[in-house]
Design an enzyme around this catalytic site. Sequence first.
Site, short mmCIF file in Angstrom:
data_model
loop_
_atom_site.label_atom_id
_atom_site.label_comp_id
_atom_site.label_asym_id
_atom_site.label_seq_id
_atom_site.Cartn_x
_atom_site.Cartn_y
_atom_site.Cartn_z
CB ALA A 1 -7.95 -3.87 -0.86
CE LYS B 1 -3.89 4.57 5.26
NZ LYS B 1 -3.63 3.13 5.29
NE ARG C 1 -4.45 -5.67 -1.63
CZ ARG C 1 -3.99 -5.60 -0.38
NH1 ARG C 1 -3.59 -6.70 0.22
NH2 ARG C 1 -3.93 -4.45 0.25
CB CYS D 1 3.08 1.81 4.93
SG CYS D 1 3.10 0.48 3.74
N1 SAM Z 1 -5.38 1.96 1.62
C1 SAM Z 1 -5.36 0.58 2.08
C2 SAM Z 1 -5.82 0.52 3.53
O1 SAM Z 1 -5.64 1.49 4.24
O2 SAM Z 1 -6.40 -0.49 3.95
C3 SAM Z 1 -4.02 -0.04 1.87
C4 SAM Z 1 -3.55 0.05 0.43
S1 SAM Z 1 -2.03 -0.75 0.07
C5 SAM Z 1 -0.85 0.27 0.81
C6 SAM Z 1 -1.82 -0.41 -1.64
C7 SAM Z 1 -2.80 -1.04 -2.59
O3 SAM Z 1 -2.46 -0.65 -3.92
C8 SAM Z 1 -2.84 -2.55 -2.59
O4 SAM Z 1 -4.12 -3.01 -2.23
C9 SAM Z 1 -2.52 -2.95 -4.03
O5 SAM Z 1 -3.28 -4.03 -4.52
C10 SAM Z 1 -2.84 -1.69 -4.80
N2 SAM Z 1 -2.10 -1.54 -6.08
C11 SAM Z 1 -1.07 -2.27 -6.55
N3 SAM Z 1 -0.73 -1.87 -7.78
C12 SAM Z 1 -1.54 -0.86 -8.12
C13 SAM Z 1 -1.69 -0.04 -9.26
N4 SAM Z 1 -0.90 -0.17 -10.34
N5 SAM Z 1 -2.68 0.88 -9.25
C14 SAM Z 1 -3.48 1.02 -8.19
N6 SAM Z 1 -3.37 0.28 -7.07
C15 SAM Z 1 -2.41 -0.65 -7.02
#
Ligand code: SAM
Length: 436
Positions: free
Chosen positions: A101, A105, A128, A221
Amino acid sequence: MTLPQSFIDKYTQLLGDEAQAFLESFDKPAVSGFRVNPLKAQTKEFDLKIAQTPWSYYGKVSGKSIEHVTGLVYSQEPAAQMVGQIAAPQKGMRVLDLAAAPGGKSTHLLSYLDNTGLLVSNEINKKRSKILVENIERFGARNVVVTNESPERLAKVFPAYFDLIVLDAPCSGEGMFRKDPEAVQYWSEAYPSQCASLQKEILNAALTMLAPGGSLVYSTCTWSPEENEEVVEWLLEQEEQLSLVPIELLNGMVAGIKQPQTARMYPHRFKGEGQFVAKFQDKRPSQASVKLKPGKSNLTRDQLAYWQAFAKDHLTVSLKGLMQVFGEELYLLPEGLPDLSKLKIARNGLHLGTFKTKRFEPSFALGLALRPDEVSRTIALTPDDFGRYVTGEALSLPLDLPNGWYQVVVEGNGLGFAKWVNGTLKNYFPKGLRMK
Ligand code: SAM
Protein backbone atom coordinates in the site's frame (compact mmCIF):
# COMPACT_ATOMS: atom_id res chain seq x y z
CA MET A 1 13.98 22.28 6.72
CA THR A 2 15.35 21.68 10.22
CA LEU A 3 17.06 18.30 10.34
CA PRO A 4 18.19 16.47 13.51
CA GLN A 5 21.85 17.26 14.26
CA SER A 6 22.73 13.57 14.46
CA PHE A 7 21.26 13.10 10.94
CA ILE A 8 23.40 15.98 9.65
CA ASP A 9 26.52 14.57 11.34
CA LYS A 10 25.90 11.07 10.02
CA TYR A 11 25.53 12.10 6.39
CA THR A 12 28.33 14.68 6.58
CA GLN A 13 30.62 11.84 7.49
CA LEU A 14 29.14 9.38 5.01
CA LEU A 15 29.00 11.68 1.99
CA GLY A 16 32.19 13.76 2.46
CA ASP A 17 32.48 16.28 -0.42
CA GLU A 18 28.90 15.73 -1.45
CA ALA A 19 27.35 16.29 1.96
CA GLN A 20 26.73 20.00 1.46
CA ALA A 21 24.83 19.52 -1.83
CA PHE A 22 22.86 16.68 -0.23
CA LEU A 23 21.91 18.71 2.86
CA GLU A 24 21.02 21.75 0.75
CA SER A 25 18.60 19.65 -1.28
CA PHE A 26 16.25 19.50 1.74
CA ASP A 27 15.43 23.18 1.21
CA LYS A 28 14.31 22.55 -2.36
CA PRO A 29 10.78 21.38 -3.23
CA ALA A 30 9.98 17.69 -3.54
CA VAL A 31 9.84 16.35 -7.12
CA SER A 32 6.51 14.98 -8.38
CA GLY A 33 5.95 12.43 -11.09
CA PHE A 34 3.42 10.04 -12.55
CA ARG A 35 3.26 6.97 -14.76
CA VAL A 36 0.95 6.43 -17.68
CA ASN A 37 -1.00 3.18 -17.45
CA PRO A 38 -0.38 1.00 -20.53
CA LEU A 39 -3.50 -1.09 -19.76
CA LYS A 40 -5.69 1.90 -20.70
CA ALA A 41 -6.41 3.54 -24.06
CA GLN A 42 -3.61 6.04 -24.71
CA THR A 43 -5.78 9.04 -25.49
CA LYS A 44 -3.61 11.83 -24.04
CA GLU A 45 -0.17 13.24 -24.67
CA PHE A 46 1.92 14.32 -21.69
CA ASP A 47 4.98 16.58 -21.44
CA LEU A 48 8.19 16.09 -19.48
CA LYS A 49 8.93 12.42 -20.16
CA ILE A 50 11.54 10.93 -17.82
CA ALA A 51 14.47 9.65 -19.89
CA GLN A 52 15.09 5.89 -20.11
CA THR A 53 11.72 4.89 -18.66
CA PRO A 54 8.78 3.38 -20.54
CA TRP A 55 5.88 5.24 -18.89
CA SER A 56 7.23 7.95 -16.58
CA TYR A 57 6.78 11.73 -16.51
CA TYR A 58 7.62 14.61 -14.19
CA GLY A 59 4.72 16.67 -12.94
CA LYS A 60 1.55 16.59 -10.87
CA VAL A 61 -1.83 15.21 -11.90
CA SER A 62 -4.93 16.30 -10.00
CA GLY A 63 -6.87 13.58 -8.20
CA LYS A 64 -10.02 15.04 -9.77
CA SER A 65 -8.79 14.91 -13.37
CA ILE A 66 -10.22 12.53 -15.97
CA GLU A 67 -6.83 10.85 -16.41
CA HIS A 68 -6.58 10.10 -12.68
CA VAL A 69 -10.22 9.03 -12.15
CA THR A 70 -10.20 6.69 -15.18
CA GLY A 71 -6.84 5.21 -14.11
CA LEU A 72 -4.87 6.44 -17.11
CA VAL A 73 -2.19 7.81 -14.76
CA TYR A 74 -0.77 6.85 -11.36
CA SER A 75 1.05 9.54 -9.34
CA GLN A 76 4.41 8.41 -7.98
CA GLU A 77 7.59 10.37 -7.40
CA PRO A 78 10.39 9.54 -9.88
CA ALA A 79 12.86 7.76 -7.55
CA ALA A 80 10.15 5.36 -6.33
CA GLN A 81 9.37 4.61 -9.97
CA MET A 82 12.79 3.06 -10.45
CA VAL A 83 11.91 0.13 -8.16
CA GLY A 84 9.25 -1.24 -10.51
CA GLN A 85 11.50 -0.63 -13.48
CA ILE A 86 14.34 -2.58 -11.86
CA ALA A 87 11.94 -5.41 -10.94
CA ALA A 88 10.44 -5.41 -14.49
CA PRO A 89 8.58 -8.74 -14.36
CA GLN A 90 8.20 -10.71 -17.56
CA LYS A 91 4.76 -11.54 -18.84
CA GLY A 92 3.24 -14.64 -17.30
CA MET A 93 5.21 -14.46 -14.05
CA ARG A 94 3.84 -15.07 -10.58
CA VAL A 95 4.69 -11.91 -8.68
CA LEU A 96 4.36 -10.89 -5.03
CA ASP A 97 4.44 -7.32 -3.75
CA LEU A 98 4.86 -7.97 -0.05
CA ALA A 99 4.42 -4.46 1.43
CA ALA A 100 2.22 -2.89 -1.19
CA ALA A 101 0.00 0.00 0.00
CA PRO A 102 -0.82 2.46 -1.39
CA GLY A 103 0.09 0.64 -4.61
CA GLY A 104 2.82 2.51 -6.48
CA LYS A 105 4.99 -0.55 -7.03
CA SER A 106 2.06 -2.93 -7.54
CA THR A 107 0.50 -0.85 -10.33
CA HIS A 108 3.92 -0.53 -11.95
CA LEU A 109 4.42 -4.31 -11.82
CA LEU A 110 0.97 -4.74 -13.37
CA SER A 111 2.03 -2.49 -16.25
CA TYR A 112 4.77 -4.99 -17.10
CA LEU A 113 2.55 -8.07 -16.62
CA ASP A 114 -0.06 -6.66 -19.04
CA ASN A 115 -2.88 -8.82 -17.61
CA THR A 116 -0.80 -12.04 -17.84
CA GLY A 117 0.49 -14.15 -14.93
CA LEU A 118 -0.62 -12.90 -11.55
CA LEU A 119 0.16 -10.44 -8.80
CA VAL A 120 -0.47 -10.99 -5.12
CA SER A 121 -0.42 -7.53 -3.64
CA ASN A 122 -0.16 -7.70 0.15
CA GLU A 123 -0.56 -5.05 2.82
CA ILE A 124 -0.45 -5.85 6.53
CA ASN A 125 -2.37 -2.73 7.62
CA LYS A 126 -6.11 -3.11 7.08
CA LYS A 127 -6.88 0.57 6.47
CA ARG A 128 -4.03 0.86 4.01
CA SER A 129 -5.10 -2.36 2.27
CA LYS A 130 -8.42 -0.66 1.43
CA ILE A 131 -6.63 2.25 -0.25
CA LEU A 132 -4.52 -0.31 -2.10
CA VAL A 133 -7.67 -2.02 -3.40
CA GLU A 134 -9.08 1.29 -4.61
CA ASN A 135 -5.86 2.15 -6.45
CA ILE A 136 -5.56 -1.29 -8.03
CA GLU A 137 -9.18 -1.22 -9.09
CA ARG A 138 -8.75 2.15 -10.78
CA PHE A 139 -5.68 0.80 -12.59
CA GLY A 140 -7.97 -1.79 -14.20
CA ALA A 141 -5.82 -4.92 -13.97
CA ARG A 142 -7.55 -8.32 -14.06
CA ASN A 143 -4.85 -10.53 -12.56
CA VAL A 144 -4.50 -9.29 -8.97
CA VAL A 145 -5.45 -10.57 -5.56
CA VAL A 146 -5.04 -8.17 -2.63
CA THR A 147 -4.30 -9.78 0.71
CA ASN A 148 -4.22 -8.18 4.15
CA GLU A 149 -1.74 -10.44 5.89
CA SER A 150 1.49 -10.66 7.83
CA PRO A 151 4.38 -11.93 5.70
CA GLU A 152 4.63 -15.01 7.95
CA ARG A 153 1.02 -16.09 7.43
CA LEU A 154 1.26 -15.47 3.71
CA ALA A 155 4.39 -17.65 3.55
CA LYS A 156 2.39 -20.65 4.83
CA VAL A 157 0.09 -20.52 1.78
CA PHE A 158 2.69 -19.73 -0.90
CA PRO A 159 5.78 -21.91 -0.26
CA ALA A 160 8.39 -21.58 -3.09
CA TYR A 161 5.68 -20.11 -5.31
CA PHE A 162 6.71 -16.71 -6.73
CA ASP A 163 9.03 -16.00 -9.69
CA LEU A 164 9.52 -12.45 -8.45
CA ILE A 165 9.07 -10.88 -5.03
CA VAL A 166 9.26 -7.16 -4.38
CA LEU A 167 9.78 -6.03 -0.81
CA ASP A 168 9.48 -2.25 -0.62
CA ALA A 169 10.14 -2.40 3.08
CA PRO A 170 8.80 -0.30 5.93
CA CYS A 171 11.78 1.89 6.78
CA SER A 172 12.97 5.03 8.58
CA GLY A 173 11.71 7.07 5.60
CA GLU A 174 14.56 9.59 5.35
CA GLY A 175 13.94 9.86 1.64
CA MET A 176 10.41 11.11 2.35
CA PHE A 177 11.47 14.09 4.52
CA ARG A 178 10.90 16.62 1.72
CA LYS A 179 7.57 15.16 0.64
CA ASP A 180 6.30 14.65 4.16
CA PRO A 181 8.20 16.86 6.66
CA GLU A 182 6.35 15.18 9.56
CA ALA A 183 8.45 12.06 8.90
CA VAL A 184 11.36 13.96 10.50
CA GLN A 185 9.56 13.72 13.88
CA TYR A 186 9.72 9.90 13.84
CA TRP A 187 13.42 9.82 13.11
CA SER A 188 16.01 9.14 15.82
CA GLU A 189 19.55 7.89 15.70
CA ALA A 190 18.39 4.43 16.78
CA TYR A 191 15.47 4.23 14.34
CA PRO A 192 17.37 2.80 11.31
CA SER A 193 18.67 -0.16 13.35
CA GLN A 194 15.18 -0.86 14.72
CA CYS A 195 13.80 -0.84 11.19
CA ALA A 196 16.58 -3.16 10.02
CA SER A 197 15.45 -5.88 12.48
CA LEU A 198 11.93 -5.76 11.07
CA GLN A 199 13.25 -5.75 7.49
CA LYS A 200 15.24 -8.92 8.18
CA GLU A 201 12.19 -10.64 9.65
CA ILE A 202 10.11 -9.78 6.59
CA LEU A 203 12.91 -10.94 4.28
CA ASN A 204 12.98 -14.32 6.01
CA ALA A 205 9.30 -14.79 5.19
CA ALA A 206 9.85 -13.53 1.64
CA LEU A 207 12.53 -16.15 1.01
CA THR A 208 10.18 -18.98 1.95
CA MET A 209 7.93 -17.83 -0.88
CA LEU A 210 10.59 -17.42 -3.57
CA ALA A 211 10.62 -20.16 -6.21
CA PRO A 212 14.04 -21.67 -7.08
CA GLY A 213 15.55 -19.49 -9.82
CA GLY A 214 13.32 -16.55 -8.91
CA SER A 215 14.32 -12.95 -8.20
CA LEU A 216 13.88 -10.71 -5.21
CA VAL A 217 13.90 -6.92 -5.26
CA TYR A 218 14.52 -5.18 -1.95
CA SER A 219 13.98 -1.44 -1.67
CA THR A 220 13.65 1.28 0.94
CA CYS A 221 12.99 5.01 0.79
CA THR A 222 15.85 5.77 3.15
CA TRP A 223 19.61 6.30 2.91
CA SER A 224 20.77 4.68 6.15
CA PRO A 225 23.34 1.95 5.42
CA GLU A 226 21.89 -0.06 8.34
CA GLU A 227 18.65 -0.62 6.41
CA ASN A 228 20.25 -0.91 2.99
CA GLU A 229 23.71 -2.31 2.28
CA GLU A 230 23.92 -3.92 5.74
CA VAL A 231 20.64 -5.77 5.22
CA VAL A 232 21.85 -6.85 1.78
CA GLU A 233 25.12 -8.12 3.31
CA TRP A 234 23.22 -10.01 6.00
CA LEU A 235 20.99 -11.65 3.39
CA LEU A 236 23.90 -12.71 1.17
CA GLU A 237 25.69 -14.20 4.17
CA GLN A 238 22.80 -16.33 5.31
CA GLU A 239 21.39 -17.32 1.90
CA GLU A 240 24.10 -18.87 -0.26
CA GLN A 241 21.79 -19.38 -3.19
CA LEU A 242 21.31 -15.63 -3.64
CA SER A 243 23.55 -13.34 -5.66
CA LEU A 244 23.21 -9.66 -6.52
CA VAL A 245 22.17 -8.65 -10.02
CA PRO A 246 23.90 -5.42 -11.12
CA ILE A 247 21.50 -2.51 -11.51
CA GLU A 248 22.01 -0.16 -14.44
CA LEU A 249 22.63 3.29 -12.95
CA LEU A 250 20.21 5.56 -14.85
CA ASN A 251 19.48 9.29 -14.67
CA GLY A 252 21.88 10.07 -11.80
CA MET A 253 21.49 6.93 -9.68
CA VAL A 254 24.71 6.01 -7.84
CA ALA A 255 26.09 2.69 -6.67
CA GLY A 256 25.45 1.53 -3.10
CA ILE A 257 28.15 2.07 -0.49
CA LYS A 258 30.91 -0.47 -1.23
CA GLN A 259 28.27 -2.40 -3.14
CA PRO A 260 28.55 -1.59 -6.85
CA GLN A 261 25.60 -3.80 -7.86
CA THR A 262 23.03 -1.95 -5.72
CA ALA A 263 21.65 1.53 -6.38
CA ARG A 264 21.01 4.69 -4.39
CA MET A 265 19.07 7.77 -5.36
CA TYR A 266 19.96 11.07 -3.72
CA PRO A 267 17.99 14.25 -4.49
CA HIS A 268 21.15 16.24 -5.36
CA ARG A 269 22.03 13.64 -8.03
CA PHE A 270 18.75 12.10 -9.19
CA LYS A 271 15.71 14.30 -9.89
CA GLY A 272 13.43 12.71 -7.30
CA GLU A 273 13.27 11.78 -3.61
CA GLY A 274 15.29 9.11 -1.76
CA GLN A 275 15.49 5.42 -2.60
CA PHE A 276 17.71 2.37 -2.32
CA VAL A 277 17.30 -0.76 -4.47
CA ALA A 278 18.96 -4.18 -4.57
CA LYS A 279 18.05 -7.06 -6.89
CA PHE A 280 18.89 -10.66 -6.04
CA GLN A 281 18.80 -13.76 -8.19
CA ASP A 282 18.25 -17.22 -6.75
CA LYS A 283 20.98 -19.34 -8.41
CA ARG A 284 19.23 -22.69 -8.03
CA PRO A 285 17.85 -24.03 -11.32
CA SER A 286 14.25 -23.03 -11.82
CA GLN A 287 11.72 -25.81 -11.64
CA ALA A 288 8.33 -26.30 -13.20
CA SER A 289 5.87 -24.08 -11.33
CA VAL A 290 4.84 -25.48 -8.00
CA LYS A 291 1.36 -26.93 -8.22
CA LEU A 292 -0.62 -26.25 -5.09
CA LYS A 293 -4.14 -27.42 -4.51
CA PRO A 294 -6.16 -24.88 -6.51
CA GLY A 295 -9.30 -23.08 -5.36
CA LYS A 296 -12.61 -24.28 -6.84
CA SER A 297 -15.44 -22.44 -8.56
CA ASN A 298 -18.52 -22.33 -6.32
CA LEU A 299 -21.22 -20.77 -8.51
CA THR A 300 -24.68 -22.29 -8.54
CA ARG A 301 -26.09 -23.22 -11.94
CA ASP A 302 -28.46 -20.22 -11.78
CA GLN A 303 -25.67 -17.81 -10.92
CA LEU A 304 -23.60 -19.09 -13.81
CA ALA A 305 -26.58 -18.60 -16.14
CA TYR A 306 -27.14 -14.99 -14.95
CA TRP A 307 -23.48 -14.14 -15.46
CA GLN A 308 -23.43 -15.80 -18.88
CA ALA A 309 -26.53 -13.91 -19.97
CA PHE A 310 -24.92 -10.62 -18.94
CA ALA A 311 -21.62 -11.50 -20.64
CA LYS A 312 -23.37 -12.54 -23.87
CA ASP A 313 -25.26 -9.25 -24.13
CA HIS A 314 -22.53 -6.90 -22.96
CA LEU A 315 -19.03 -8.28 -23.49
CA THR A 316 -17.17 -8.96 -26.73
CA VAL A 317 -14.43 -10.95 -24.95
CA SER A 318 -14.45 -13.97 -22.67
CA LEU A 319 -12.69 -13.40 -19.38
CA LYS A 320 -10.21 -16.05 -18.25
CA GLY A 321 -9.82 -17.11 -14.64
CA LEU A 322 -11.57 -18.85 -11.80
CA MET A 323 -15.01 -17.48 -10.91
CA GLN A 324 -15.95 -17.54 -7.24
CA VAL A 325 -18.89 -16.16 -5.31
CA PHE A 326 -18.46 -14.62 -1.88
CA GLY A 327 -21.91 -13.84 -0.46
CA GLU A 328 -23.67 -12.39 -3.51
CA GLU A 329 -20.48 -10.95 -4.99
CA LEU A 330 -18.87 -12.52 -8.04
CA TYR A 331 -15.09 -12.38 -8.48
CA LEU A 332 -12.65 -13.56 -11.12
CA LEU A 333 -9.43 -14.93 -9.68
CA PRO A 334 -6.23 -15.32 -11.67
CA GLU A 335 -5.57 -18.93 -12.73
CA GLY A 336 -3.00 -21.02 -10.83
CA LEU A 337 -3.58 -19.66 -7.33
CA PRO A 338 -3.67 -22.00 -4.35
CA ASP A 339 -6.63 -22.14 -2.00
CA LEU A 340 -6.73 -18.75 -0.29
CA SER A 341 -9.48 -19.54 2.21
CA LYS A 342 -7.12 -19.30 5.20
CA LEU A 343 -6.01 -15.76 4.34
CA LYS A 344 -7.50 -12.35 5.02
CA ILE A 345 -8.39 -11.12 1.56
CA ALA A 346 -9.01 -7.48 0.71
CA ARG A 347 -9.87 -8.16 -2.94
CA ASN A 348 -10.65 -11.62 -4.29
CA GLY A 349 -9.45 -10.85 -7.80
CA LEU A 350 -11.49 -8.77 -10.23
CA HIS A 351 -14.93 -7.92 -8.84
CA LEU A 352 -17.29 -8.74 -11.71
CA GLY A 353 -20.53 -7.75 -10.01
CA THR A 354 -23.40 -8.69 -7.72
CA PHE A 355 -26.18 -11.26 -7.98
CA LYS A 356 -29.57 -9.65 -7.35
CA THR A 357 -32.90 -11.48 -7.52
CA LYS A 358 -32.75 -13.32 -10.88
CA ARG A 359 -30.21 -11.03 -12.46
CA PHE A 360 -26.60 -9.91 -12.44
CA GLU A 361 -25.47 -6.34 -11.88
CA PRO A 362 -21.97 -5.41 -13.19
CA SER A 363 -19.49 -3.75 -10.84
CA PHE A 364 -17.70 -0.43 -11.06
CA ALA A 365 -14.39 -2.37 -11.07
CA LEU A 366 -15.42 -4.37 -14.16
CA GLY A 367 -16.25 -1.17 -16.00
CA LEU A 368 -12.77 0.16 -15.14
CA ALA A 369 -11.00 -3.04 -16.19
CA LEU A 370 -12.60 -3.56 -19.61
CA ARG A 371 -11.48 -1.57 -22.62
CA PRO A 372 -14.44 0.02 -24.41
CA ASP A 373 -13.81 -2.23 -27.45
CA GLU A 374 -14.42 -5.22 -25.15
CA VAL A 375 -17.93 -4.02 -24.29
CA SER A 376 -20.84 -3.99 -26.73
CA ARG A 377 -22.76 -1.08 -25.21
CA THR A 378 -21.03 2.11 -24.17
CA ILE A 379 -22.05 5.70 -23.51
CA ALA A 380 -19.34 8.32 -23.99
CA LEU A 381 -19.40 11.34 -21.67
CA THR A 382 -18.00 14.76 -22.54
CA PRO A 383 -15.59 16.32 -19.99
CA ASP A 384 -18.51 18.44 -18.87
CA ASP A 385 -20.77 15.37 -18.35
CA PHE A 386 -17.87 13.74 -16.47
CA GLY A 387 -17.70 16.72 -14.08
CA ARG A 388 -21.38 16.22 -13.24
CA TYR A 389 -21.30 12.42 -13.16
CA VAL A 390 -18.52 12.28 -10.53
CA THR A 391 -20.58 14.46 -8.18
CA GLY A 392 -23.35 11.84 -8.25
CA GLU A 393 -25.75 13.48 -10.74
CA ALA A 394 -27.94 11.40 -13.06
CA LEU A 395 -27.48 12.66 -16.63
CA SER A 396 -30.19 13.35 -19.18
CA LEU A 397 -28.46 12.95 -22.52
CA PRO A 398 -29.70 13.47 -26.08
CA LEU A 399 -29.30 9.80 -27.02
CA ASP A 400 -31.79 7.36 -28.47
CA LEU A 401 -30.80 4.07 -26.85
CA PRO A 402 -32.58 1.00 -25.51
CA ASN A 403 -32.73 0.76 -21.72
CA GLY A 404 -30.08 -1.35 -19.97
CA TRP A 405 -26.48 -1.45 -18.73
CA TYR A 406 -23.80 0.57 -20.52
CA GLN A 407 -20.14 1.08 -19.85
CA VAL A 408 -19.56 4.75 -19.07
CA VAL A 409 -16.63 5.97 -21.19
CA VAL A 410 -14.64 9.17 -20.72
CA GLU A 411 -11.87 10.13 -23.12
CA GLY A 412 -11.64 6.57 -24.38
CA ASN A 413 -11.49 4.81 -20.99
CA GLY A 414 -14.14 3.06 -18.91
CA LEU A 415 -15.55 4.55 -15.72
CA GLY A 416 -17.75 1.73 -14.51
CA PHE A 417 -21.15 0.64 -15.75
CA ALA A 418 -24.43 2.56 -15.38
CA LYS A 419 -28.06 1.94 -16.21
CA TRP A 420 -29.73 3.91 -18.99
CA VAL A 421 -33.45 4.27 -18.26
CA ASN A 422 -35.79 6.22 -20.58
CA GLY A 423 -33.32 8.92 -21.58
CA THR A 424 -31.44 9.21 -18.27
CA LEU A 425 -28.10 7.74 -17.28
CA LYS A 426 -28.54 6.76 -13.64
CA ASN A 427 -25.57 7.46 -11.41
CA TYR A 428 -23.47 4.43 -10.45
CA PHE A 429 -20.29 6.28 -9.54
CA PRO A 430 -19.44 4.86 -6.07
CA LYS A 431 -20.64 7.10 -3.25
CA GLY A 432 -17.29 6.95 -1.47
CA LEU A 433 -15.50 8.38 -4.51
CA ARG A 434 -17.93 11.20 -5.32
CA MET A 435 -16.55 14.72 -5.53
CA LYS A 436 -18.11 17.91 -4.29
N1 SAM B 1 5.17 -0.32 -1.89
C1 SAM B 1 4.30 0.78 -1.50
C2 SAM B 1 4.07 1.69 -2.70
O1 SAM B 1 4.94 1.75 -3.56
O2 SAM B 1 3.01 2.32 -2.82
C3 SAM B 1 4.84 1.51 -0.32
C4 SAM B 1 5.09 0.59 0.86
S1 SAM B 1 5.63 1.38 2.34
C5 SAM B 1 7.25 1.83 1.99
C6 SAM B 1 5.83 0.02 3.44
C7 SAM B 1 4.59 -0.72 3.84
O3 SAM B 1 4.97 -1.78 4.73
C8 SAM B 1 3.54 0.09 4.57
O4 SAM B 1 2.34 0.09 3.85
C9 SAM B 1 3.36 -0.62 5.91
O5 SAM B 1 2.02 -0.69 6.35
C10 SAM B 1 3.89 -2.01 5.63
N2 SAM B 1 4.40 -2.73 6.82
C11 SAM B 1 4.61 -2.25 8.07
N3 SAM B 1 5.01 -3.24 8.89
C12 SAM B 1 5.06 -4.37 8.17
C13 SAM B 1 5.38 -5.72 8.45
N4 SAM B 1 5.76 -6.11 9.67
N5 SAM B 1 5.28 -6.61 7.43
C14 SAM B 1 4.90 -6.23 6.22
N6 SAM B 1 4.60 -4.97 5.89
C15 SAM B 1 4.68 -4.03 6.84
